[in-house]
Design an enzyme around this catalytic site. Sequence first.
Site, mmCIF file in Angstrom:
data_model
loop_
_atom_site.group_PDB
_atom_site.id
_atom_site.type_symbol
_atom_site.label_atom_id
_atom_site.label_comp_id
_atom_site.label_asym_id
_atom_site.label_seq_id
_atom_site.Cartn_x
_atom_site.Cartn_y
_atom_site.Cartn_z
ATOM 1 N N GLU A 1 -5.553 6.775 7.815
ATOM 2 C CA GLU A 1 -4.665 7.927 7.942
ATOM 3 C C GLU A 1 -5.432 9.171 7.486
ATOM 4 O O GLU A 1 -6.034 9.162 6.406
ATOM 5 C CB GLU A 1 -3.434 7.674 7.057
ATOM 6 C CG GLU A 1 -2.284 8.595 7.295
ATOM 7 C CD GLU A 1 -1.376 8.182 8.461
ATOM 8 O OE1 GLU A 1 -1.687 7.222 9.188
ATOM 9 O OE2 GLU A 1 -0.356 8.861 8.641
ATOM 10 N N ARG B 1 -2.631 9.018 12.169
ATOM 11 C CA ARG B 1 -3.412 7.786 12.213
ATOM 12 C C ARG B 1 -4.594 7.963 13.151
ATOM 13 O O ARG B 1 -4.462 8.534 14.223
ATOM 14 C CB ARG B 1 -2.526 6.663 12.733
ATOM 15 C CG ARG B 1 -3.217 5.318 12.744
ATOM 16 C CD ARG B 1 -2.167 4.271 12.795
ATOM 17 N NE ARG B 1 -2.650 2.926 12.911
ATOM 18 C CZ ARG B 1 -1.829 1.889 13.029
ATOM 19 N NH1 ARG B 1 -0.525 2.086 13.062
ATOM 20 N NH2 ARG B 1 -2.298 0.672 13.117
ATOM 21 N N LYS C 1 2.165 4.602 1.528
ATOM 22 C CA LYS C 1 2.248 5.082 2.910
ATOM 23 C C LYS C 1 1.960 6.583 2.903
ATOM 24 O O LYS C 1 2.698 7.366 2.302
ATOM 25 C CB LYS C 1 3.634 4.801 3.498
ATOM 26 C CG LYS C 1 3.734 5.130 4.973
ATOM 27 C CD LYS C 1 5.081 4.707 5.542
ATOM 28 C CE LYS C 1 5.105 4.727 7.054
ATOM 29 N NZ LYS C 1 4.843 6.019 7.661
ATOM 30 N N ARG D 1 4.723 -4.329 17.280
ATOM 31 C CA ARG D 1 5.447 -3.964 16.064
ATOM 32 C C ARG D 1 6.105 -5.248 15.595
ATOM 33 O O ARG D 1 7.090 -5.688 16.151
ATOM 34 C CB ARG D 1 6.501 -2.908 16.416
ATOM 35 C CG ARG D 1 7.166 -2.246 15.231
ATOM 36 C CD ARG D 1 8.254 -1.277 15.679
ATOM 37 N NE ARG D 1 7.764 -0.076 16.326
ATOM 38 C CZ ARG D 1 7.324 1.009 15.685
ATOM 39 N NH1 ARG D 1 7.313 1.038 14.373
ATOM 40 N NH2 ARG D 1 6.910 2.052 16.352
ATOM 41 N N ARG E 1 -3.133 7.718 18.085
ATOM 42 C CA ARG E 1 -2.125 6.713 18.390
ATOM 43 C C ARG E 1 -1.885 6.562 19.881
ATOM 44 O O ARG E 1 -1.384 5.569 20.344
ATOM 45 C CB ARG E 1 -0.786 7.215 17.892
ATOM 46 C CG ARG E 1 -0.345 7.155 16.627
ATOM 47 C CD ARG E 1 0.090 5.770 16.367
ATOM 48 N NE ARG E 1 1.506 5.593 16.556
ATOM 49 C CZ ARG E 1 2.391 5.873 15.632
ATOM 50 N NH1 ARG E 1 2.015 6.366 14.493
ATOM 51 N NH2 ARG E 1 3.650 5.635 15.843
ATOM 52 N N GLU F 1 0.838 -1.211 0.000
ATOM 53 C CA GLU F 1 0.000 0.000 0.000
ATOM 54 C C GLU F 1 0.865 1.249 0.000
ATOM 55 O O GLU F 1 1.990 1.222 0.502
ATOM 56 C CB GLU F 1 -0.869 0.035 1.271
ATOM 57 C CG GLU F 1 -1.881 -1.057 1.367
ATOM 58 C CD GLU F 1 -2.653 -0.988 2.689
ATOM 59 O OE1 GLU F 1 -2.793 0.097 3.273
ATOM 60 O OE2 GLU F 1 -3.106 -2.043 3.129
ATOM 61 N N PHE G 1 -7.336 1.838 6.068
ATOM 62 C CA PHE G 1 -6.552 0.644 5.721
ATOM 63 C C PHE G 1 -6.850 -0.575 6.578
ATOM 64 O O PHE G 1 -6.279 -1.636 6.354
ATOM 65 C CB PHE G 1 -5.054 0.943 5.706
ATOM 66 C CG PHE G 1 -4.519 1.603 6.958
ATOM 67 C CD1 PHE G 1 -4.376 0.888 8.131
ATOM 68 C CD2 PHE G 1 -4.158 2.945 6.933
ATOM 69 C CE1 PHE G 1 -3.866 1.494 9.264
ATOM 70 C CE2 PHE G 1 -3.653 3.567 8.073
ATOM 71 C CZ PHE G 1 -3.509 2.831 9.247
ATOM 72 N N LYS H 1 7.596 -1.215 6.589
ATOM 73 C CA LYS H 1 7.558 0.039 5.824
ATOM 74 C C LYS H 1 8.863 0.247 5.075
ATOM 75 O O LYS H 1 9.924 -0.167 5.533
ATOM 76 C CB LYS H 1 7.252 1.222 6.742
ATOM 77 C CG LYS H 1 8.172 1.361 7.909
ATOM 78 C CD LYS H 1 7.711 2.477 8.848
ATOM 79 C CE LYS H 1 8.567 2.482 10.087
ATOM 80 N NZ LYS H 1 8.233 3.502 11.057
HETATM 81 P P1 ATP Z 1 6.858 6.787 10.742
HETATM 82 O O1 ATP Z 1 7.616 7.885 11.415
HETATM 83 O O2 ATP Z 1 7.635 6.079 9.692
HETATM 84 O O3 ATP Z 1 5.463 7.131 10.367
HETATM 85 P P2 ATP Z 1 5.915 5.678 13.071
HETATM 86 O O4 ATP Z 1 6.771 5.150 14.148
HETATM 87 O O5 ATP Z 1 5.223 6.958 13.245
HETATM 88 O O6 ATP Z 1 6.768 5.672 11.789
HETATM 89 P P3 ATP Z 1 4.920 3.199 12.253
HETATM 90 O O7 ATP Z 1 3.845 2.513 12.945
HETATM 91 O O8 ATP Z 1 6.259 2.644 12.337
HETATM 92 O O9 ATP Z 1 4.801 4.656 12.741
HETATM 93 O O10 ATP Z 1 4.573 3.400 10.700
HETATM 94 C C1 ATP Z 1 3.302 3.208 10.331
HETATM 95 C C2 ATP Z 1 2.492 4.466 10.327
HETATM 96 O O11 ATP Z 1 2.316 4.880 9.017
HETATM 97 C C3 ATP Z 1 1.099 4.159 10.822
HETATM 98 O O12 ATP Z 1 1.008 4.376 12.184
HETATM 99 C C4 ATP Z 1 0.216 5.102 10.053
HETATM 100 O O13 ATP Z 1 0.059 6.295 10.785
HETATM 101 C C5 ATP Z 1 1.015 5.432 8.826
HETATM 102 N N1 ATP Z 1 0.456 4.896 7.560
HETATM 103 C C6 ATP Z 1 0.394 5.565 6.399
HETATM 104 N N2 ATP Z 1 -0.097 4.820 5.423
HETATM 105 C C7 ATP Z 1 -0.393 3.617 5.936
HETATM 106 C C8 ATP Z 1 -0.921 2.415 5.411
HETATM 107 N N3 ATP Z 1 -1.257 2.286 4.128
HETATM 108 N N4 ATP Z 1 -1.080 1.372 6.267
HETATM 109 C C9 ATP Z 1 -0.750 1.480 7.565
HETATM 110 N N5 ATP Z 1 -0.226 2.598 8.118
HETATM 111 C C10 ATP Z 1 -0.045 3.659 7.324
#
Ligand code: ATP
Length: 584
Positions: free
Chosen positions: A303, A258, A253, A420, A273, A251, A343, A426
């Site tokens: 998102e 979120r 990003k 996690r 979050r 998908e 998502f 990602k």
């Molecule tokens: P980052 O700083 O890379 O966003 P993070 O630590 O904030 O990392 P992670 O959970 O590691 O968060 O990365 C996933 C985040 O990306 C999710 O919490 C969500 O907010 C966002 N996101 C964006 N697009 C998507 C998607 N298609 N599916 C899931 N999460 C997504």
Amino acid sequence: MLYQRLAEAYEKIENTSGSLDKIAILAELLREAEASEIEKVIALTLGKLFPDWKGEPEIGIAEKMAVQVVAQAASVPDDEVKKVVKRLGDIGAAAEELLKSSVQMTLLSEELTVSRVFDTLYSVARASGSGSSKMKTSLLVGLLTEAQPLEARYIMRTVTGSLRLGLGHMMIVDSLALAFTGSRDNRSDIEHAFNLCSDLGYVARLLAEEGIEAVRSVSIEVGRPIRMMAAKKLSSPEEIMEKVGGRALVEYKYDGERIQAHKKGDEIVLFSRRQERITDQYPDVVEYVRDHVRTGSCIIEGEVVAYDPGTGETRPFQELMRRRRKFDIEEMTKEVPVRVFLFDVLYADGEDISVRPMLDRRSVLEKIVDKCEDIGLTVGEVTDSAERLREIFMTALDTGHEGIMAKAVHEGSRYQAGSRSWLWIKLKASYSEGMMDTLDLVVVGAFHGRGKRTGVYGAILAAVYDEDTDTFPTVCKIGTGFTDEMLEEFKRRLADYVLDARDPRVVSDLEADVWFEPRLVVEVVGDEVTISPTHPAGREKIGTGGLAIRFPRFTGRFRDDKNPTQATTVADLIDLFEMQRGLR
Ligand code: ATP
């Protein structure tokens, strides 16, 4: 249970450094508590009467009022209290000392119970409107005049939000397992229940009243936030494919905030979050969900992204954060309009969907969402080719996205609340360009600025989160990447978190000029992870030194959407370090 018992345990915990010892002391306390009061014991120990998502008022007593309370309870002038606070470095210790020498004490006072303390603090939190300051003060003075000096120490620390016992949620989970199941082996069941309901007090009561089986049967409920699933990161499409089991839903990003939306009929609640209610920030999102999600009840995730109404293009995350302002929301919805890209779905019309594999969940989502400009699904495609994954990634970047999320689709690809894992991976532009990914670090200290930076901080001391010990070991001192406005903003934001001494959860070999409560999370980029003699992160695991970030720079992004315990962890840092050395 008497509050005295809590105060004694807190004192012991405070004087103990090992986390296993702290867990054992707390377990002993929990074992002695009546099942009916365990929720209150947990709340007082966490320093929060209720989980944030319940939307209950917080205690939050300002320093000035705290001084007045102690002064009245000990029958001394305010200035006297201020002097003692200055000398001892904390209002709790000052209350203890002043009450020891106060004559009023001990006359006819009854012994304080945990319930009496909790209930009084709840009344203090709820007092609002005109005359509420007087009311809060008199409630607290009443409590202090009945308290023993040691109890006063912890009551005052609790009401000023400075309990700082170094006991995070996960250590409390360990203590609960030890207290009620005899060993820490059952911790994962307790943690899982907590991940599903975000209410540790509730899980504790259930465990004490009905046992571990009842905890195992905790399930998802609309209106109660589920701790969100997170993603790991990798930089090679081939490796990603292998890790997810050869086939992935790839998908785009999106770079926004979120949300977890809970819908029951027309009633919609949005959680962040951090499991906070953010419904008021997004009246437009509430409307989209109400009008375009066709279920009686559901829990969905997506998102929220800001866009430019003129060009239709996505706007940066910082723009979206303007929505955090508590006022002018109506105006903000026009100035910063948003779209929602869904998502996941965890629950729909009475059924727990979270246990189903990823593609099943996606097809439920397809069915229940009535797509339009404002709300729809993330762009995604299933593939078993690393080459195709790379292409989707390139297209994602070309169309202004942050990168991609590759999600496992095999039988076991359920939604893993609060974890996690390798089920979601990602890939962002920064890693493929050979640069290090951004890190989310916790500001724990600062150094005074000189010359041009006089009056603001010249450098920031930043830490990662150590999940094993619930501490914040430092990883770097950041002096670059700041504009003058940012330095002002750091000063302003950090003002609320200044401490008189290092927080017990912060581990540092450096002596900062100013110490902070570990609350503010900021995004940082660095050149690489190196072994360092001055920073303690991961020192026990690495052996030859701790890990540090070389040439760290602030990216300009404050991570208001993250709790300090959601910052980059020691384990993440070790992963990065090993990846750099080609060990992974
Ligand atoms: P980052 O700083 O890379 O966003 P993070 O630590 O904030 O990392 P992670 O959970 O590691 O968060 O990365 C996933 C985040 O990306 C999710 O919490 C969500 O907010 C966002 N996101 C964006 N697009 C998507 C998607 N298609 N599916 C899931 N999460 C997504």
